[in-house]
Write a protein that holds these residues in place. Structure first.
Motif, PDB file in Angstrom:
ATOM      1  N   GLY A  23      44.325   2.843  79.685  1.00  0.00           N
ATOM      2  CA  GLY A  23      42.942   3.226  79.452  1.00  0.00           C
ATOM      3  C   GLY A  23      42.007   2.388  80.296  1.00  0.00           C
ATOM      4  N   PRO A  24      40.695   2.653  80.198  1.00  0.00           N
ATOM      5  CA  PRO A  24      39.725   1.931  81.022  1.00  0.00           C
ATOM      6  C   PRO A  24      39.398   0.553  80.464  1.00  0.00           C
ATOM      7  N   CYS A  25      38.872  -0.304  81.348  1.00  0.00           N
ATOM      8  CA  CYS A  25      38.437  -1.641  80.939  1.00  0.00           C
ATOM      9  C   CYS A  25      37.266  -2.058  81.823  1.00  0.00           C
ATOM     10  N   LEU A  26      36.189  -2.513  81.206  1.00  0.00           N
ATOM     11  CA  LEU A  26      34.991  -2.951  81.907  1.00  0.00           C
ATOM     12  C   LEU A  26      35.086  -4.449  82.184  1.00  0.00           C
ATOM     13  N   LEU A  27      34.991  -4.824  83.448  1.00  0.00           N
ATOM     14  CA  LEU A  27      35.092  -6.221  83.876  1.00  0.00           C
ATOM     15  C   LEU A  27      33.848  -6.612  84.659  1.00  0.00           C
ATOM     16  N   SER A  28      33.631  -7.920  84.831  1.00  0.00           N
ATOM     17  CA  SER A  28      32.540  -8.403  85.674  1.00  0.00           C
ATOM     18  C   SER A  28      32.907  -9.785  86.210  1.00  0.00           C
ATOM     19  N   PHE A  29      32.202 -10.199  87.260  1.00  0.00           N
ATOM     20  CA  PHE A  29      32.415 -11.533  87.832  1.00  0.00           C
ATOM     21  C   PHE A  29      31.444 -12.521  87.205  1.00  0.00           C
ATOM     22  N   LEU A  30      31.890 -13.754  87.017  1.00  0.00           N
ATOM     23  CA  LEU A  30      31.011 -14.803  86.492  1.00  0.00           C
ATOM     24  C   LEU A  30      30.502 -15.728  87.584  1.00  0.00           C
ATOM     25  N   ASP A  31      31.040 -15.604  88.790  1.00  0.00           N
ATOM     26  CA  ASP A  31      30.624 -16.497  89.865  1.00  0.00           C
ATOM     27  C   ASP A  31      30.360 -15.712  91.144  1.00  0.00           C
ATOM     28  N   ALA A  32      29.576 -16.289  92.017  1.00  0.00           N
ATOM     29  CA  ALA A  32      29.212 -15.640  93.277  1.00  0.00           C
ATOM     30  C   ALA A  32      30.405 -15.475  94.217  1.00  0.00           C
ATOM     31  N   ASN A  33      31.423 -16.345  94.085  1.00  0.00           N
ATOM     32  CA  ASN A  33      32.605 -16.268  94.948  1.00  0.00           C
ATOM     33  C   ASN A  33      33.625 -15.245  94.472  1.00  0.00           C
ATOM     34  N   LYS A  34      33.355 -14.608  93.346  1.00  0.00           N
ATOM     35  CA  LYS A  34      34.216 -13.570  92.779  1.00  0.00           C
ATOM     36  C   LYS A  34      35.637 -14.077  92.514  1.00  0.00           C
ATOM     37  N   GLN A  35      35.719 -15.267  91.911  1.00  0.00           N
ATOM     38  CA  GLN A  35      37.010 -15.851  91.571  1.00  0.00           C
ATOM     39  C   GLN A  35      37.237 -15.959  90.066  1.00  0.00           C
ATOM     40  N   VAL A  36      36.167 -15.727  89.285  1.00  0.00           N
ATOM     41  CA  VAL A  36      36.262 -15.793  87.834  1.00  0.00           C
ATOM     42  C   VAL A  36      35.847 -14.431  87.275  1.00  0.00           C
ATOM     43  N   VAL A  37      36.806 -13.752  86.649  1.00  0.00           N
ATOM     44  CA  VAL A  37      36.574 -12.405  86.117  1.00  0.00           C
ATOM     45  C   VAL A  37      36.438 -12.495  84.608  1.00  0.00           C
TER      46      VAL A  37
END
Length: 161
Positions: free
Chosen positions: A37-51
């Motif tokens: 199924g689907p899952c909504l994710l986002s980045f916590l840092d500008a370098n896109k290393q923490v999801v």
């Protein structure tokens, strides 16, 4: 996908699963489709290393609006959540899950105390496992698959452990 296609622990991202008490808003949210199924994710840092995934607000998603609504604990799609973070988003350096409980005994354990559970009990009628999924092997990624269930210190593929 072969064993060599899986990012190693040092080059992968870190995933954070926040419970209802974790009030964070990530940057650039996106929807990952998984076999579960689907899952909504986002980045916590500008370098896109923490999801980041908000446990109760990530798997009950309206695919048209791409908005998530609150899912109580028994409706959280844990398989989609973990698959989205590890397999799809590449969080191979580790996952951290933050959670809390709704009731303790405040007369014996004061509010604000840190406790370590020594027993775990969960009544969940559906399986919360990747066993039996064609894309996940036991100790190796199956032909045409994308994951494996076990990562053990004795496994020569996991020298980073």
């Amino acid at each position: 996908m072969s064993e060599s296609d899986i990012p190693d622990r040092e080059s992968g991202k870190v995933g954070i699963i926040g419970g209802s008490g974790v009030q964070l808003e990530g940057q650039q949210p996106w929807l990952e489709e998984t076999p579960f199924g689907p899952c909504l994710l986002s980045f916590l840092d500008a370098n896109k290393q923490v999801v980041f995934a908000s446990r109760h607000n990530c798997t009950k998603v309206d695919r048209e609006t791409r908005k998530a609504t609150y899912a109580p604990p028994h409706e959280v799609n844990f398989q989609a959540l973990v698959w989205a973070l590890v397999v799809k988003a590449g969080c191979t350096r580790g996952l951290v899950a933050l959670g809390s409980t709704g009731t303790l005994h405040p007369e014996t354990i004061p509010v604000g105390s840190v406790v370590m559970p020594d027993d775990y009990y969960m009544v969940h009628p559906e399986p919360v496992t990747f066993w039996g999924h064609k894309g996940a092997g036991a100790f190796a990624v199956p032909e045409g698959g994308s994951a494996r269930v076990h990562y053990t210190p004795a496994d020569p593929c996991n020298e980073g452990w």
